[in-house]
Design an enzyme around this catalytic site. Structure first.
Site, PDB file in Angstrom:
ATOM      1  N   ASN A  83       0.837  -1.194   0.000  1.00 42.74           N
ATOM      2  CA  ASN A  83       0.000   0.000   0.000  1.00 42.74           C
ATOM      3  C   ASN A  83       0.872   1.244   0.000  1.00 42.74           C
ATOM      4  O   ASN A  83       1.772   1.383   0.833  1.00 42.74           O
ATOM      5  CB  ASN A  83      -0.892   0.033   1.249  1.00 42.74           C
ATOM      6  N   GLU A  84       0.620   2.132  -0.960  1.00 47.04           N
ATOM      7  CA  GLU A  84       1.300   3.435  -1.017  1.00 47.04           C
ATOM      8  C   GLU A  84       2.804   3.302  -0.769  1.00 47.04           C
ATOM      9  O   GLU A  84       3.374   3.950   0.115  1.00 47.04           O
ATOM     10  CB  GLU A  84       0.673   4.418  -0.029  1.00 47.04           C
ATOM     11  N   GLU A  96      -7.940   5.691  -4.134  1.00 48.19           N
ATOM     12  CA  GLU A  96      -8.320   6.430  -2.928  1.00 48.19           C
ATOM     13  C   GLU A  96      -8.511   7.901  -3.258  1.00 48.19           C
ATOM     14  O   GLU A  96      -7.720   8.479  -3.998  1.00 48.19           O
ATOM     15  CB  GLU A  96      -7.233   6.351  -1.844  1.00 48.19           C
ATOM     16  N   TRP A 115      -5.027  15.044   7.950  1.00 44.73           N
ATOM     17  CA  TRP A 115      -3.591  15.260   8.062  1.00 44.73           C
ATOM     18  C   TRP A 115      -3.129  16.649   7.649  1.00 44.73           C
ATOM     19  O   TRP A 115      -1.933  16.936   7.677  1.00 44.73           O
ATOM     20  CB  TRP A 115      -2.840  14.206   7.241  1.00 44.73           C
ATOM     21  N   PHE A 160     -10.686  11.070  12.123  1.00 40.72           N
ATOM     22  CA  PHE A 160     -11.367  12.262  11.618  1.00 40.72           C
ATOM     23  C   PHE A 160     -11.291  12.376  10.096  1.00 40.72           C
ATOM     24  O   PHE A 160     -11.741  13.370   9.525  1.00 40.72           O
ATOM     25  CB  PHE A 160     -10.787  13.519  12.275  1.00 40.72           C
TER      26      PHE A 160
END
Length: 671
Positions: free
Chosen positions: A159-160, A318, A326, A368
């Protein structure tokens, strides 16, 4: 069960009637009753594709050699029952605590020698032999267990890769770097020649003496740094390939990818190099809420992703439904912005729209971060917009598999980006993306399609080729670009291009080295501007950052510098060559200057906007293999806007009436 087959026309991950829709699904965060509720909500939203198990290693293998697959079995069976396809992850993006505790040497080390500990994610080095052994092990275990599962449609490898940490400086990384250098150069003498080690007594007697460019007293060897950047991109790709080899062995007919981070901010990996190992290019993209032109940055990143994909359809793996977690100030997306964002990616080549994540977390570092199912549940604007997006993507089935129409190319090269921003250059204000972003912005506002292509690209389909800050270029690439002009294209080369070869060695004889003959000019000296300085050109353009002492050697001066010390010196030149033309630009123009220059370039190249529309409307066209044309018109303004187009409007149904309401999107299947 019968073997699954994938094809470009009907890929496993997008085999339904519409475009694929979904996101990251992290069911391990939720109890069984919530997971049951999820299935009903997914059906309501029209979800067709989910990435599963990305960060699940610690739960799948809670201690070494002991596995718990019961929850994942249940989830995959439930998703299959609901007709939802799965991009199954290798679960390797964050090693479990037991592995790091047993083998702390897998942890990454910075240039300063700091060990980056566990407690976050991506806490491993791709060159760690121990980590590779365990990562390929869990990948093999997953592939063996789920290779015949009917929900499996795509492998999501790690991932990433390169996120947070993209360069690794530990002892194993140093050993891997030395092996890479041996393969690249063959001998230590060749390394010394390439790195220019006669300077500053840096000569090496053996490969064993070489270390990564760790923290040092002053400026490091620039070619060593450039090679280490090349190695770092390769090391992560080689790690990816080690997992891919397991997947290919056990599931040869299931496509595989990893989610890239192609954007105007990510320069650490050479994604054009990566693309050849991806069955489909997948990308993650997030807006910066404080950017007043964030829709233009989105278009830049989507166009670059499509370039990496070779103009084949790609996956938006995504993005966010609303706020992220962030940034310094995490503002939500405005009403309708999520739909516009999503369909802007589709307009620029995406055949799937996915989000991080399905359900908003209640704990952890990203609680969040917005999701498809927000903390407030179904009675929220975000949920209603998610459902509306799912409906829109179902209506856009006819667009699937089509490609974006472009007659303008911007040359993009990661190695030139890396090399152009090293230390000890004429000006720290020269940034690789500055001129590229200005040209792209103007083309976006004009509704002119543009492709990002590597210097080795086939330019035969392009009428205008823009070459910006291509500081580092091979002889073959320079010849390829010159060939585009010879064949009939209008080619513009910008300042600080062609200066060095692939070893970062200056091309002697005058600037811009590799492009002097093509352009019919020679520059004897750079005149970078002081911070905030400007120069004025004879056509009224204001230049920033850069100027230089250019001499004509077959070209004509279109505009000159004014004022001491370059008064009358060419700043913009033109030369006929073959069936095309070559331009040179010796400064970074202001936006009015960019507009005037593009007026000339587009007129000479015979390129126009894909349609006529009012200001504030983003225009892109996709074309199918059988010639069907789909015009995307995205109105970023609050007022209704006119668009001149005829055909069926796919989102609303019926004939397009010529108006796109404020904040809305129209997709017209043109007559």
């Amino acid at each position: 069960m019968p073997e699954q087959e994938a094809s470009p026309q009907d890929p496993l991950w997008n085999s339904g009637p519409g475009l694929a829709f979904g996101g990251d699904y992290n069911p391990e965060q939720w109890p069984a009753d919530v997971r049951l509720e999820d299935i009903g909500l997914m059906k309501e939203a029209g979800v067709t594709l989910l990435s599963v198990a990305i960060f699940s290693w610690a739960l799948l293998e809670p201690s070494e050699g002991e596995y718990d697959f019961a929850w994942l079995d249940e989830v995959l069976d439930s998703l299959d029952g609901a007709g939802i396809r799965v991009a199954l992850a290798t679960a390797t993006a964050a090693p479990p605590a037991w592995l790091v505790r047993k083998y702390p040497e897998v942890l990454p080390v910075t240039a300063e020698g700091t060990v980056l500990e566990r407690g976050s994610r991506r806490h491993y080095s791709p060159s760690s032999a121990v980590y590779r052994r365990y990562a390929t092990g869990i990948t093999r275990t997953l592939a063996e267990r789920y290779k015949d599962h009917p929900a499996l449609a795509l492998w999501h490898v790690d991932n990433e890769l390169g996120c947070h940490v993209s360069e690794f400086y530990g002892d194993e990384d140093a050993a891997a770097f030395r092996l890479w250098l041996e393969r690249r150069y063959g001998s230590i003498e060749a390394v010394n020649e390439a790195w220019g080690t006669a300077f500053w007594s840096q000569h090496y007697a053996s490969f064993e003496e070489i270390i990564p460019p760790r923290a040092a007293p002053t400026t490091l060897n620039p070619t060593q740094r450039l090679d280490f950047q090349r190695f770092s991109s390769w090391a992560l790709m080689d790690y990816y390939r080690s997992l891919l080899a397991v997947i290919r062995e056990l599931t040869p007919n299931v496509p595989a990818t990893t989610n890239l981070m192609v954007s105007s901010a990510t320069k650490s990996l050479d994604y054009f190099d990566w693309a050849k190992d991806l069955d489909v290019v997948a990308n993650d993209h997030y807006l910066v809420a404080a950017d007043p032109e964030r829709e233009i940055e989105l278009a830049f990143s989507a166009d670059l992703t499509r370039g990496v994909a070779g103009n084949r359809p790609w996956i938006l793996m995504e993005h966010s439904t609303s706020a992220v977690n962030w940034q310094a100030r995490n503002q939500p997306k405005m009403p309708g912005e999520m739909l516009r964002n999503s369909l802007a990616h589709v307009a620029r080549g995406a055949d799937a729209v996915m989000f991080f994540q399905w359900r908003q977390s209640v704990a952890g570092a990203e609680k969040f971060h917005s999701a498809m199912v927000p903390h407030g549940g179904r009675d929220t604007r975000v949920w209603r917009e998610v459902v509306a997006l799912g409906e829109a993507l179902q209506r856009l089935g006819p667009v699937k598999g089509s490609t974006v129409e472009s007659r303008v190319a911007i040359v993009f090269d990661y190695e030139a980006w890396w090399a152009s921003e090293l230390d000890s250059h004429p000006s720290e204000d020269v940034k690789y993306l500055d001129l590229i972003r200005e040209f792209h912005r103007s083309l976006f506002l004009r509704g002119v399609g543009v492709d990002f292509v590597p210097p080795s690209a086939d330019f035969s389909g392009y009428d205008l080729v823009l070459v910006c800050t291509l500081y580092c270029v091979t002889d073959a690439a320079a010849a390829n670009i010159a060939g585009a002009a010879e064949a009939g294209a209008t080619v513009l080369v910008g300042y600080f291009s062609g200066i060095v070869d692939e070893r970062d060695h200056i091309r002697l004889g005058g600037y811009p080295g590799a492009f002097r003959e093509l352009l019919g000019i020679r520059a004897e000296e750079f005149h970078p501007l002081l911070e905030g300085g400007q120069v004025t050109l004879s056509d009224g353009t204001l230049g920033r950052v850069w100027s230089e002492h250019v001499h004509l050697a077959g070209a004509e001066a279109v505009a000159t510098f004014t004022g001491y010390p370059l008064s009358g010196v060419p700043a913009l030149t033109w030369r006929s060559t073959g069936r095309g033309a070559a331009w040179y630009l010796a400064t970074l123009p202001d936006r009015d200057g960019i507009e005037r220059l593009l007026d000339r370039l587009l007129a000479e190249a015979g390129v126009a906007a894909c349609a006529e529309a009012a200001a504030g409307v983003e225009l892109t066209r996709r074309v199918s293999a059988d010639g069907r044309r789909f015009l995307f018109a995205i109105n970023h303004g609050p007022e209704d806007a006119e668009v001149k187009a005829d055909g069926e409007e796919l989102l609303g149904g019926g004939r397009f009436g010529g108006i796109v309401p404020g904040g809305a999107v129209a997709v017209i299947a043109e007559d």
